[in-house]
Design an enzyme around this catalytic site. Structure first.
Site, PDB file in Angstrom:
ATOM      1  N   ARG A 195       0.827  -1.206   0.000  1.00  0.00           N
ATOM      2  CA  ARG A 195       0.000   0.000   0.000  1.00  0.00           C
ATOM      3  C   ARG A 195       0.864   1.261   0.000  1.00  0.00           C
ATOM      4  NH1 ARG A 195      -3.395  -1.620   5.388  1.00  0.00           N
ATOM      5  NH2 ARG A 195      -3.720  -3.800   4.803  1.00  0.00           N
ATOM      6  N   ARG A 228       7.786   8.394   7.047  1.00  0.00           N
ATOM      7  CA  ARG A 228       7.409   9.762   7.415  1.00  0.00           C
ATOM      8  C   ARG A 228       7.813  10.098   8.850  1.00  0.00           C
ATOM      9  NH1 ARG A 228       1.273   9.646   5.631  1.00  0.00           N
ATOM     10  NH2 ARG A 228       1.272  11.653   6.726  1.00  0.00           N
ATOM     11  N   ASP A 232      -0.078   5.324   1.441  1.00  0.00           N
ATOM     12  CA  ASP A 232      -1.138   6.061   2.133  1.00  0.00           C
ATOM     13  C   ASP A 232      -1.760   7.130   1.262  1.00  0.00           C
ATOM     14  OD1 ASP A 232      -0.906   4.692   4.433  1.00  0.00           O
ATOM     15  OD2 ASP A 232       0.421   6.140   5.406  1.00  0.00           O
ATOM     16  N   TYR A 242      12.057   4.366  -0.836  1.00  0.00           N
ATOM     17  CA  TYR A 242      11.177   5.527  -0.680  1.00  0.00           C
ATOM     18  C   TYR A 242      12.028   6.790  -0.743  1.00  0.00           C
ATOM     19  CZ  TYR A 242       6.963   2.993   0.710  1.00  0.00           C
ATOM     20  OH  TYR A 242       5.833   2.202   0.721  1.00  0.00           O
TER      21      TYR A 242
END
Lengths: 249, 249
Positions: B53, B202, B55, B113
């Site tokens: 996934r 994050r 977000d 990421y």
């Protein structure tokens, strides 16, 4: 009374161009609202004067406007005050106090427009609003050979959209540059000139792209000057690749 | 039956994340619709499997999915067919035919990421959806000193959002890099790891920024591993700076 010279950036996507129009969200109307709100809505309302219009969908990162405030506050206060009131698609980047003989439109001696092109097989989602995606092969050497033909004082009658209010189509272009960004597969055209006709930059860009794809002879621009006919250059590159980059004073 | 490995980019702004959810516009649902339409809506409907996934609001330029088509068409045909059906905020960049033992989620051995940060006094209208604007002074040397503390196998209990379904919080990070783009005043963090917890990237980014602003000691990450408490690292960098950049197989 203090006059302020204000430089702004805006994402043109959701604006119906710069100039105020009834019932439309324009840069001028959004900015005028913020300036008046910051000044506690005086009567008569304060006016904002831009260096010139940009069309619907056209972006800017160096548009200049001026306005007069009925009080003298520091330039940085005006910048912060306006940015606190403006929506996120428009931002004040610089503010300067200027004398009352400064006029955003009448004092400027030239402008720089940048046209950004992404050269990809597909439209990149992150660039879709900010660059024209041109997927066809381009011969950049042909374009570079053609660019000097645009420089100088010429009759740009073949390069103006219908609907213009201009009656004199002679304009001066100071410089045209092609910048290549090899790693991101992007190019940009940089046009500097004393002033530009309605859609002129987008039509010049379309002509340069036709030269780069060999749909048009490399020195066809010289012919376009003599025929003075928009039908000879009917294409217009889309608005979302175009940026008003600088206004010279 | 032919399996396809498909790499996609998406602008996360208008998606409620990757995973299908009732009444929400998600990447999985938009993509599943396009794949089924391209395949003339077979029964039972075709399923799309993502690598994992992302977000709501998180972007991707290297997300990988797989699906099976009931016929064998060339990879380039699948790419063009899907791109013709997809909205402009999602694009297929690569398609490969793979064997039936390939699985986007179970075969992947790691992910990269990227977290993009713009360092400006004001939010740039052209970056507002695509980078986190961080206007406070940052000591990049302190951040560089802290980054190696994240690398390796650690218990990331302090770095996981509540609402996670995970029960094991040990993860392995292969590498963390800081890239400076001096001309545009941007930085990006590049995190490579075997897998990441919910909001982990994050939260790690927020901790690194706190170290860079001296709100947190440079080696505080080592303490966070031992306290195993999200309350010790309560901040989460916003979604719109984050990109799923690569999935490794």
């Amino acid at each position: 009374m203090q006059r302020y010279k204000v430089t702004i950036s805006y994402d043109g996507t959701d604006f119906a161009g710069f100039q105020r129009q009834p019932k439309q969200r324009t840069v001028e109307s959004v900015l005028t609202l913020a300036v008046n709100k910051m000044a506690k809505n005086p009567t008569p309302a304060l006016k904002v004067h831009g260096s010139g219009r940009t069309d619907s969908g056209v972006h800017a990162y160096g548009q200049v406007v001026h306005f007069d405030l009925p009080f003298d506050i520091p330039a940085q206060g005006v910048r912060r005050g306006l940015n606190a009131l403006l929506p996120l698609d428009i931002v004040v980047t610089e503010v300067e106090q200027v004398t009352a003989d400064f006029h955003a439109r009448f004092s400027n001696v030239g402008k720089e427009y940048v046209y950004k092109i992404s050269r990809s097989d597909f439209v990149d989602p992150f660039k879709r609003r900010y660059m024209y995606n041109f997927k066809y092969a381009l011969d950049l050497e042909l374009i570079r050979e053609a660019m000097p033909d645009l420089v100088g004082i010429h009759d740009f009658s073949s390069f103006v959209a219908s609907g213009t209010q201009a009656t004199n189509f002679v304009r001066e272009i100071f410089d045209v540059q092609l910048i290549e960004h090899a790693t991101t597969n992007e190019i940009e055209f940089v046009f500097q000139g004393k002033g530009f006709l309605y859609n002129q930059v987008r039509i010049m860009t379309a002509v340069l792209l036709e030269i780069g794809t060999k749909k048009r002879p490399v020195h066809d621009i010289l012919r376009l000057y003599t025929v003075k006919d928009r039908q000879a250059a009917p294409l217009t590159a889309p608005a979302h690749g175009l940026y008003l980059a600088k206004v010279f004073y």
